[in-house]
Design a protein around this motif. Structure first.
Motif, PDB file in Angstrom:
ATOM      1  N   LEU A  94     -12.668   3.029   4.526  1.00 45.17           N
ATOM      2  CA  LEU A  94     -11.499   2.230   4.877  1.00 45.17           C
ATOM      3  C   LEU A  94     -11.430   2.016   6.388  1.00 45.17           C
ATOM      4  N   ILE A  95     -11.673   3.109   7.129  1.00 48.80           N
ATOM      5  CA  ILE A  95     -11.578   3.010   8.588  1.00 48.80           C
ATOM      6  C   ILE A  95     -12.626   2.032   9.117  1.00 48.80           C
ATOM      7  N   VAL A  96     -13.842   2.133   8.582  1.00 47.44           N
ATOM      8  CA  VAL A  96     -14.904   1.225   9.035  1.00 47.44           C
ATOM      9  C   VAL A  96     -14.522  -0.225   8.745  1.00 47.44           C
ATOM     10  N   VAL A  97     -14.093  -0.480   7.504  1.00 51.53           N
ATOM     11  CA  VAL A  97     -13.755  -1.855   7.139  1.00 51.53           C
ATOM     12  C   VAL A  97     -12.606  -2.366   8.005  1.00 51.53           C
ATOM     13  N   ALA A  98     -11.568  -1.522   8.162  1.00 50.46           N
ATOM     14  CA  ALA A  98     -10.422  -1.935   8.961  1.00 50.46           C
ATOM     15  C   ALA A  98     -10.854  -2.147  10.414  1.00 50.46           C
ATOM     16  N   GLY A  99     -11.716  -1.236  10.911  1.00 45.43           N
ATOM     17  CA  GLY A  99     -12.187  -1.352  12.285  1.00 45.43           C
ATOM     18  C   GLY A  99     -12.921  -2.661  12.507  1.00 45.43           C
ATOM     19  N   VAL A 100     -13.792  -2.996  11.583  1.00 45.85           N
ATOM     20  CA  VAL A 100     -14.568  -4.233  11.726  1.00 45.85           C
ATOM     21  C   VAL A 100     -13.635  -5.438  11.810  1.00 45.85           C
ATOM     22  N   PHE A 101     -12.665  -5.485  10.906  1.00 47.66           N
ATOM     23  CA  PHE A 101     -11.774  -6.641  10.939  1.00 47.66           C
ATOM     24  C   PHE A 101     -10.860  -6.595  12.161  1.00 47.66           C
ATOM     25  N   GLY A 102     -10.462  -5.363  12.558  1.00 47.87           N
ATOM     26  CA  GLY A 102      -9.658  -5.241  13.771  1.00 47.87           C
ATOM     27  C   GLY A 102     -10.403  -5.815  14.963  1.00 47.87           C
ATOM     28  N   ALA A 103     -11.684  -5.490  15.043  1.00 48.67           N
ATOM     29  CA  ALA A 103     -12.490  -5.991  16.156  1.00 48.67           C
ATOM     30  C   ALA A 103     -12.634  -7.506  16.075  1.00 48.67           C
ATOM     31  N   LEU A 104     -12.781  -8.015  14.861  1.00 48.20           N
ATOM     32  CA  LEU A 104     -12.983  -9.460  14.699  1.00 48.20           C
ATOM     33  C   LEU A 104     -11.705 -10.236  14.990  1.00 48.20           C
ATOM     34  N   ILE A 105     -10.581  -9.662  14.588  1.00 50.94           N
ATOM     35  CA  ILE A 105      -9.344 -10.443  14.598  1.00 50.94           C
ATOM     36  C   ILE A 105      -8.467 -10.110  15.797  1.00 50.94           C
ATOM     37  N   GLY A 106      -8.610  -8.901  16.316  1.00 47.97           N
ATOM     38  CA  GLY A 106      -7.787  -8.517  17.455  1.00 47.97           C
ATOM     39  C   GLY A 106      -6.712  -7.541  17.048  1.00 47.97           C
ATOM     40  N   PRO A 107      -6.047  -6.985  18.047  1.00 49.55           N
ATOM     41  CA  PRO A 107      -5.088  -5.909  17.761  1.00 49.55           C
ATOM     42  C   PRO A 107      -3.949  -6.340  16.850  1.00 49.55           C
ATOM     43  N   GLN A 108      -3.652  -7.629  16.796  1.00 47.07           N
ATOM     44  CA  GLN A 108      -2.532  -8.031  15.937  1.00 47.07           C
ATOM     45  C   GLN A 108      -2.833  -7.748  14.477  1.00 47.07           C
ATOM     46  N   PHE A 109      -4.102  -7.455  14.160  1.00 48.26           N
ATOM     47  CA  PHE A 109      -4.431  -7.096  12.787  1.00 48.26           C
ATOM     48  C   PHE A 109      -3.689  -5.822  12.392  1.00 48.26           C
ATOM     49  N   PHE A 110      -3.400  -4.985  13.380  1.00 47.59           N
ATOM     50  CA  PHE A 110      -2.722  -3.728  13.073  1.00 47.59           C
ATOM     51  C   PHE A 110      -1.244  -3.763  13.431  1.00 47.59           C
ATOM     52  N   SER A 111      -0.703  -4.943  13.656  1.00 51.06           N
ATOM     53  CA  SER A 111       0.723  -5.037  13.966  1.00 51.06           C
ATOM     54  C   SER A 111       1.525  -4.546  12.766  1.00 51.06           C
ATOM     55  N   PRO A 112       2.680  -3.976  13.012  1.00 53.84           N
ATOM     56  CA  PRO A 112       3.475  -3.445  11.886  1.00 53.84           C
ATOM     57  C   PRO A 112       3.656  -4.485  10.796  1.00 53.84           C
ATOM     58  N   ASN A 148       1.749  -6.922   9.937  1.00 49.01           N
ATOM     59  CA  ASN A 148       0.522  -7.142   9.177  1.00 49.01           C
ATOM     60  C   ASN A 148       0.227  -5.964   8.264  1.00 49.01           C
ATOM     61  N   LEU A 149       0.468  -4.763   8.782  1.00 46.93           N
ATOM     62  CA  LEU A 149       0.241  -3.581   7.950  1.00 46.93           C
ATOM     63  C   LEU A 149       1.152  -3.635   6.730  1.00 46.93           C
ATOM     64  N   GLU A 150       2.376  -4.081   6.974  1.00 45.20           N
ATOM     65  CA  GLU A 150       3.306  -4.156   5.868  1.00 45.20           C
ATOM     66  C   GLU A 150       2.866  -5.219   4.858  1.00 45.20           C
ATOM     67  N   LEU A 151       2.349  -6.323   5.372  1.00 46.54           N
ATOM     68  CA  LEU A 151       1.832  -7.369   4.481  1.00 46.54           C
ATOM     69  C   LEU A 151       0.740  -6.786   3.581  1.00 46.54           C
ATOM     70  N   MET A 152      -0.138  -5.995   4.210  1.00 46.22           N
ATOM     71  CA  MET A 152      -1.218  -5.387   3.420  1.00 46.22           C
ATOM     72  C   MET A 152      -0.642  -4.465   2.360  1.00 46.22           C
ATOM     73  N   ALA A 153       0.327  -3.657   2.762  1.00 46.61           N
ATOM     74  CA  ALA A 153       0.923  -2.730   1.801  1.00 46.61           C
ATOM     75  C   ALA A 153       1.526  -3.513   0.641  1.00 46.61           C
ATOM     76  N   ARG A 154       2.176  -4.637   0.959  1.00 44.80           N
ATOM     77  CA  ARG A 154       2.796  -5.399  -0.111  1.00 44.80           C
ATOM     78  C   ARG A 154       1.752  -6.018  -1.029  1.00 44.80           C
ATOM     79  N   GLN A 155       0.682  -6.556  -0.413  1.00 45.10           N
ATOM     80  CA  GLN A 155      -0.307  -7.220  -1.265  1.00 45.10           C
ATOM     81  C   GLN A 155      -1.063  -6.222  -2.126  1.00 45.10           C
ATOM     82  N   THR A 156      -1.138  -5.002  -1.647  1.00 46.37           N
ATOM     83  CA  THR A 156      -1.908  -4.029  -2.405  1.00 46.37           C
ATOM     84  C   THR A 156      -1.049  -3.340  -3.465  1.00 46.37           C
ATOM     85  N   ALA A 157       0.266  -3.578  -3.402  1.00 48.58           N
ATOM     86  CA  ALA A 157       1.178  -2.799  -4.248  1.00 48.58           C
ATOM     87  C   ALA A 157       0.895  -2.951  -5.747  1.00 48.58           C
ATOM     88  N   ILE A 158       0.666  -4.178  -6.209  1.00 50.26           N
ATOM     89  CA  ILE A 158       0.522  -4.393  -7.650  1.00 50.26           C
ATOM     90  C   ILE A 158      -0.753  -3.732  -8.178  1.00 50.26           C
TER      91      ILE A 158
END
Ligand SMILES: Nc1ncnc2c1ncn2[C@@H]1O[C@H](COP(=O)(O)OP(=O)(O)OP(=O)(O)O)[C@@H](O)[C@H]1O
Ligand SMILES: Nc1ncnc2c1ncn2[C@@H]1O[C@H](COP(=O)(O)OP(=O)(O)OP(=O)(O)O)[C@@H](O)[C@H]1O
Ligand SMILES: [Mg+2]
Ligand SMILES: [Mg+2]
Lengths: 492, 314, 309, 314
Positions: free
Chosen positions: B16-34, B36-46
């Protein structure tokens, strides 16, 4: 074959074995269970790769990397455990891997012809060539397996316990065939636990013990007793401590139970042993008693509980079983030691369905110490342990559950001599007459005769699916037990 | 946890860390903005909710292909109940009950007919989907908007996460505890690891398996509640093929189709990996198809690595 | 549900095949078709694919009815190309076909009964421009590939919006797909790309070309707290969309008259079967409903069609 | 055939007769009109083609979940090639070759990584679908109309059936022969029946398995050719979930997910049963959802009956 060595993990199955067979000779290979016979033949067939040693066929170096190469070199093998494809027909099984083809297509006529001829040589033109093998009886399957080795054509033929489920007539037919093959110049290795068979058919015998050559010689003139002595080896009497035992109440009562038409009563404070050859039906009897297989007829009573029961109920009645099949039925190899050890009585480690893993582990740690199990700790996965240590965990599970009746099927299979002594001591302590504690009762199947003689109070012998009358251990010697199991030399 | 299982879990978490790191590097720090993290949590919920249940089925050595259909059925049941002006809580409970009924059918068929779970649940997948469509008369059923539709909404007040996510977290802890700290849980592992041994050791196989399939289906029902919350419609065509995502989450998280292995934590990480890939690809502007390819490769790679790691012990 | 099978030679059986069955839009079509069927004494068989992108199953449905030999087929092709073959097969078997809602790249049909989709799209574009005060950034969320009707609406929208100099179309090449769930996911992902640091959106207006894309986008706006903060014009209607209009989340809905479309589709094919001449192109009309005019009886009727059969 | 296998096959055929009889009674004699029978043959063609291949994978004890994706890829490949003005025959061969390449990947991953076929093909299902979408740039691709589009069309001349059906029949006979009358075929059965034994008897397991997956995927590629013929567009989203229909056809036809059992004839009957249910429901005016429920019940019932029939022999 010279200086063949093979080990599986910590188990040394073969420790420098030599074997030579000449064309036109039948060599009997005998030895106790686990002596290494099957492993040696597996190496010869190319199914196993030896760790050391070399093989030659007709003087040429022979080092098969796979069973295909073994077959090409002319080695045919009949495996101990039936190895047939249940969905394929008799013809197809007989010729699997060596099918004749014409223009890229199977030559069905020739296949049927070859398979039919192989079966006819065994005196069986009655076996339907097109029936799926899964629908045939065990004995017929064994004939098919033998026919497979014959049909392919070979110079070296290995038969690993080919007769364990054959009737006398088929055995004689097979022997006649082996004599014919011998006359044609084939080299034949014949493995069997039926010593009188070996003396009857083989020219020479070789005994393996604990992965080493233990002797041998021409069968002519060798007595049954002499061969048994070679097989069983030195006395191991001091292995078996025996404290004072007092026979208590009857806790297990079995009356004309099928299969086995078994009748016996087991009391607290005694160990009842069941002897017999492989495939004689001992395991099935124990499984029926424990509720793993349906009771066809007869009666099982455990203390006050009458009638058939599921394993779940048996444990509650205070009966626990140890399976002979450790891999398939003994342990959950993916789970840790603590779980395996406590599985049958998790209720002791918490309330209301809840569990305390730390209490599970603490209990497991206690048993690891008491039974001297070599492991990294109670959280290690059972699958990472050696076979002997796995077996100890399975036994510890029964002790942990504190059952009154222990049903043990081959309790020391795969266990080294030192560990065996520990287990015998533990077993003895369970039935010992100690003040303030009711002794347990033990029903035990073993193929290791000294063990039966060493720990049991009474022994019953099972032969070809029927259990004899239990008799006090003093009535038997190893020799007599073997005689009783094989049919006393009067023909099996 | 044991050292071993820590390593196991660390393996997936590392993924998970590697995958997240790769996208963080590609997209920039806003990938880890609260946000965005919440969006991920919501999309993964179901998927997570259904995967918590599936973990039990897979640990027990089984599988449940009918979860996607159960989710669809659950959304339809809620929508119908809400239209009948049933209280939202009762409507949600109705959906879970419908799930439980489906699970009971699965469990009984598997244990009584002795047909492999793959086939039984393949059949009930069709049957339950058909029932959902029949109940809905092949329509999308719009329902009045209630607070149920806020389950995955950004909360207005101080709560950090939408309540639906808290529900997933709470139930994940509960099931993790159930698997680890109860007799039932250890019996599930024992059955999955070695069913014959479990039988010998007196585990009530039939009962345990039925409970496993009922629970799995109840979690699918809860996933259906979340699904409903997102769209506020009862949609009998929703979640087609979702079962494969759910299974993939469990397996990436260390579960084995042969049974006896799998953890709730791993499953959630598996679901998270898939969501990160999905959102990362989408926010990096990568196409849908690249995302599918990457997901496929990660599934095979995760299991292959796992196979290598464990093959020593066999 | 419709009976079939032992239809005697005298009764007329008409297969009505929509693109899907789950949208309210199709329910209205069905109501219109059933009404027409009752009037002319024709039996209506209603069957369609469940997913609006399942070309394969729609082709199978048409083939099935051709083989069974219905009197006529009324079809809303969900692919302008893939349905050409089956329709020409029907013609060869002398089964007339009326196309409705969405066009077909072929000439083997009797009549095409549909909304003027280019006009509908243009109406939507003008409405959005009006709501925006003729300036701002807008985004077009496209439906799915291969649908003639929505492609025309999208084209009409773009043509109209480009006439307003103050409006910039920042994205017009994203498809959200044919199912609601997928549309929700994709719309959320696309819109998240325009999120400002304060959580709002950096765009001012959105247009969506059909019911499912409008519904999904509406839900995305509501779930993310964007509702009411952007101008939003959609196509078609459903309960929640009407409520959105009332609440001011939606600034306009371009509505067709699906009941009329279904009604005229069946009427037209029956007329053709009975040997009467029919028009090759029949327009069923299109209107814009806004929060302001939605109470007017004419609009109210379009928003709340009488679905009683 | 042996008496036993005749009974086996008779069981499935009986199922077909019962199902067809019920619908015939409901719908009337026109259900069996030549035109309708031909329609059934045409509609069953795609699933049958893929199921012929799947029979091999399942007989060998494996499974291939990627066939639906391969079909989609094949339609895309053909459409792209036709747009490049490649000859239709070459375009079709291109699709089959693409299938073979996918199968090679499946086979190599399964045998070399020793990951179970379920997971490998779950992964490649996503990967191949992604490749199809990528090649098609996530759109459907229109292609010039050629005679390929007539493969499943009612023929104008004297031929009784569309040429695509003749292709299915011919290849079915070929594969039935391959399984029955060649060493390869018997080895496939041997591996599925008892893999360890097959190794001891000198069967080349790795090679045989790879060939099985290549062939399975080639048949999926051919199914893609038929699918293209039906749609006349290259559609990367087609055949989603079709793998489950294909697997169901094999299993209804007597195949076993445990391997060693399955016949081409049974598979075709299995596919035919599903088509009869589908067309029967459709022509009787039954709703889609009833059809799904009936199909689900038949799958479970067929396997349960099979389980009972064979449990005596085990
Ligand atoms: N695959 C294996 N992995 C681990 N240990 C093995 C394996 N095969 C055999 N062994 C061990 O090697 C030893 C020799 O086994 P082998 O099967 O050769 O004995 P055997 O003489 O044929 O006995 P039997 O009379 O029971 O057939 C035994 O201790 C056995 O447990
Ligand atoms: N379920 C069964 N159905 C039919 N035959 C069986 C079954 N179980 C065992 N047998 C056969 O019954 C005979 C007795 O087997 P069993 O395993 O009880 O013998 P055993 O004396 O315990 O031998 P071993 O030392 O190998 O365990 C064998 O020939 C075996 O093949
Ligand atoms: Mg042996
Ligand atoms: Mg035994």
């Amino acid at each position: 074959m010279r200086g063949i060595r093979k080990s599986f993990g910590a188990t040394v199955a073969l420790d420098g074995v030599d074997l030579a067979v000449s064309p036109g000779e039948i060599c009997g290979l005998i030895g106790q269970n686990g002596a290494g016979k099957s492993t040696l033949m597996g190496v010869l067939a190319g199914a196993l790769r030896p760790d050391a040693g070399e093989m030659r066929i007709d003087g040429a170096r022979y080092a098969p990397a796979s069973p295909i190469e073994g077959r090409r070199a002319g080695v045919a093998m009949i495996y101990q455990e039936l190895s047939l494809a249940p969905h394929l027909s008799v013809t197809e099984n007989v010729l699997l891997g060596a099918e004749p083809t014409r223009h890229g297509l199977l030559d069905r006529a020739r296949m049927r012809d070859q398979a039919g001829r192989a079966l006819a040589e065994l005196g069986h033109t009655d076996i339907p060539l097109d029936a799926p093998v899964g629908s045939l009886s065990v004995a017929t399957q064994q004939l098919v397996e033998i026919a497979r080795a014959l049909a392919v054509g070979c110079r070296v033929l290995v038969l690993d316990e080919p007769t364990s489920s054959l009737g006398r007539a088929d055995v004689e037919g097979l022997f006649a065939l082996l004599q014919r093959l011998k006359a044609q110049g084939h080299a034949i290795v014949y493995i069997s636990h039926f010593i009188e068979e070996v003396t009857e058919v083989a020219d020479r015998f070789i005994v393996l013990r604990d992965g080493r050559n233990a002797g041998g010689g021409p069968t002519a003139g060798a007595t049954h007793d002499a061969i048994v002595a070679l097989m069983v080896g030195a006395s191991v009497g001091n292995l078996f401590p025996r404290s004072a035992r007092a026979r208590g109440d009857a806790v297990l009562d079995v009356a004309s139970l099928e299969p086995g038409s078994a009748s016996f009563t087991l009391h607290r404070g005694e160990i009842l042993g069941i002897a017999g050859l492989i495939g004689s039906g001992r395991t099935r009897l124990l499984r029926t008693v424990f509720g793993l297989e349906p009771v066809r007829s007869g009666r099982v009573r455990v203390a006050a509980f009458e009638g058939p029961a599921t394993p779940h109920q048996r444990w509650r009645q205070g009966v626990g079983m140890l399976s002979e099949d450790r891999k398939e039925e003994g342990l959950a190899l993916a789970l840790d030691i603590a779980d395996n050890l406590t599985l049958t009585r998790l209720s002791a480690f918490g309330r209301g369905g809840l569990l305390s893993p730390s209490r599970q582990r603490a209990a497991a740690a206690g048993w690891i110490r008491r039974m001297d199990i070599k492991c990294a700790g109670p959280s290690q996965r059972a699958g990472e342990l050696s076979g002997g240590n796995q077996q100890k965990i399975a036994i510890a599970r029964l002790l942990q559950h504190d059952v009154d009746v222990l049903v043990l099927d081959e309790p020391t299979r795969g266990i080294d001599v030192g560990s065996k002594a520990q287990i015998y001591t533990l077993i003895d302590a369970l039935v010992a007459d100690a003040p303030g504690r009711a002794p347990k009762a033990i029903l035990m199947v073993s193929s290791y005769l000294p063990e039966l003689l060493g720990v049991c109070d009474r022994i019953a012998v099972m032969r070809r699916g029927r259990l004899g009358e239990p008799r006090p251990v003093a009535a038997y010697s190893e020799h007599e037990l073997m005689r009783a199991a094989t049919g006393g030399g009067a023909g099996a | 946890m044991t050292a071993r299982s820590l390593v196991d879990r660390a393996g997936t978490a590392l993924g998970l860390i590697v995958v997240a790191g790769v996208f963080g590097a590609l997209i920039g720090p806003q990938f880890f903005s609260p946000g965005n993290l919440e969006l991920m949590a919501r999309q993964t919920a179901i998927v997570s909710m259904a995967a918590i249940g599936m973990t039990m089925a897979i640990v027990s050595g089984g599988i449940d292909l009918s979860v996607g259909s159960i989710i669809a059925l659950a959304t339809v049941v809620i929508a119908l109940l809400l239209r009948m002006e049933v209280h939202p809580v009762l409507a949600a409970l109705g959906a879970v009950a419908a799930g439980a009924a489906c699970g009971l059918v699965n469990g009984v068929l598997i244990t009584q007919l002795r047909v492999v779970p793959f086939i039984v649940t393949l059949g009930t997948m069709l049957i339950i989907r058909g029932v959902a469509k029949g109940l809905a008369e092949e329509r999308r059923i719009e329902a009045p908007v209630t607070w149920l539709n806020d389950l995955l909404r950004v909360p207005r007040g101080g709560a950090l996460l939408p309540s639906g996510i808290w529900l997933v977290i709470g139930l994940a802890l509960l099931v993790a505890g159930l698997l680890r700290y109860t007799r039932f849980g250890r019996h599930v592992f024992a059955i999955g690891s070695n069913e014959r041994m479990a039988r010998l050791c007196g585990v009530a196989i039939t009962r345990t398996k039925i409970v496993v399939y009922v629970l799995t289906a109840m979690f699918a029902g809860l996933a259906g509640v979340l699904q409903f919350s997102k769209l506020s419609v009862g949609d009998p065509t929703v979640a087609v093929g979702l079962e494969l995502d759910v299974i993939a989450a469990v397996i990436i998280g260390g579960g084995s189709l042969l049974g006896g292995r799998g953890t709730v934590a791993g499953t959630l990480i598996g679901a998270a990996i898939m969501t990160v890939i999905q959102i990362g690809c989408s926010q990096h502007g990568l196409a849908n198809w690249v995302q599918q390819i990457v997901t496929g490769i990660i599934i095979v790679a995760a299991v292959a690595l796992d196979r290598m790691r464990t093959s020593g012990g066999e | 549900s419709p009976r079939s099978g032992s239809s005697s030679a005298s009764t007329i059986s008409i297969a009505v095949i929509p693109k899907g069955t789950s949208h309210v839009f199709w329910q209205s079509i069905r109501a219109g078709a059933e009404r027409a069927g009752k009037e002319v004494g024709a039996q209506i068989i209603w069957r369609g694919p469940i997913r609006e992108d399942d070309r394969d199953s729609q082709v199978s449905e048409v083939e099935g009815f051709v083989s069974r030999g219905v009197s006529g087929i009324v079809l809303a092709p969900l692919d302008e190309t893939a349905l050409v073959g089956p329709v020409s097969d029907a013609k060869r078997r002398n089964i007339p076909v009326v196309i409705f809602d969405s066009g077909l790249k072929s000439d083997d049909y009797v009549s095409f009964v549909a909304t003027d989709n280019v006009k509908g799209g243009a109406l939507g574009g003008d409405r959005l421009a009006e709501a925006l005060g003729h300036k701002g950034k807008v985004i077009l969320l496209r439906y799915a590939e291969g649908h003639d009707s929505t492609a025309k609406r999208e084209q009409g929208f773009l043509d109209a919006i480009r006439k307003h100099a103050g409006i910039e179309v920042v994205s017009s090449n994203q498809y959200v797909g044919a199912d609601v769930e997928g549309a929700y996911k994709r719309a959320e992902a696309i819109l998240s790309g325009y999120k400002k640091p304060d959580g709002g959106l950096s765009i001012d207006g959105i247009f969506t070309p059909n019911e499912s894309s409008t519904f999904a986008t509406l839900r995305v706006l509501q779930d993310n707290g964007w509702a009411g903060k952007v101008k939003f014009v959609g196509f078609d209607s459903s309960e929640n969309m009407v409520k959105g209009l009332k609440d001011g989340v939606l600034d306009g809905l371009v509505v067709q008259d699906p009941v009329k479309m279904g009604y005229l589709g069946v009427k037209t094919i029956v007329a053709h079967i009975k040997g009467q001449p029919v028009e090759k192109r029949i327009d069923t009309g299109v209107h814009v409903v806004t929060p302001q005019n939605m109470k007017e009886p004419e609009m109210d009727k379009l928003l709340h069609p009488d679905l009683a059969k």
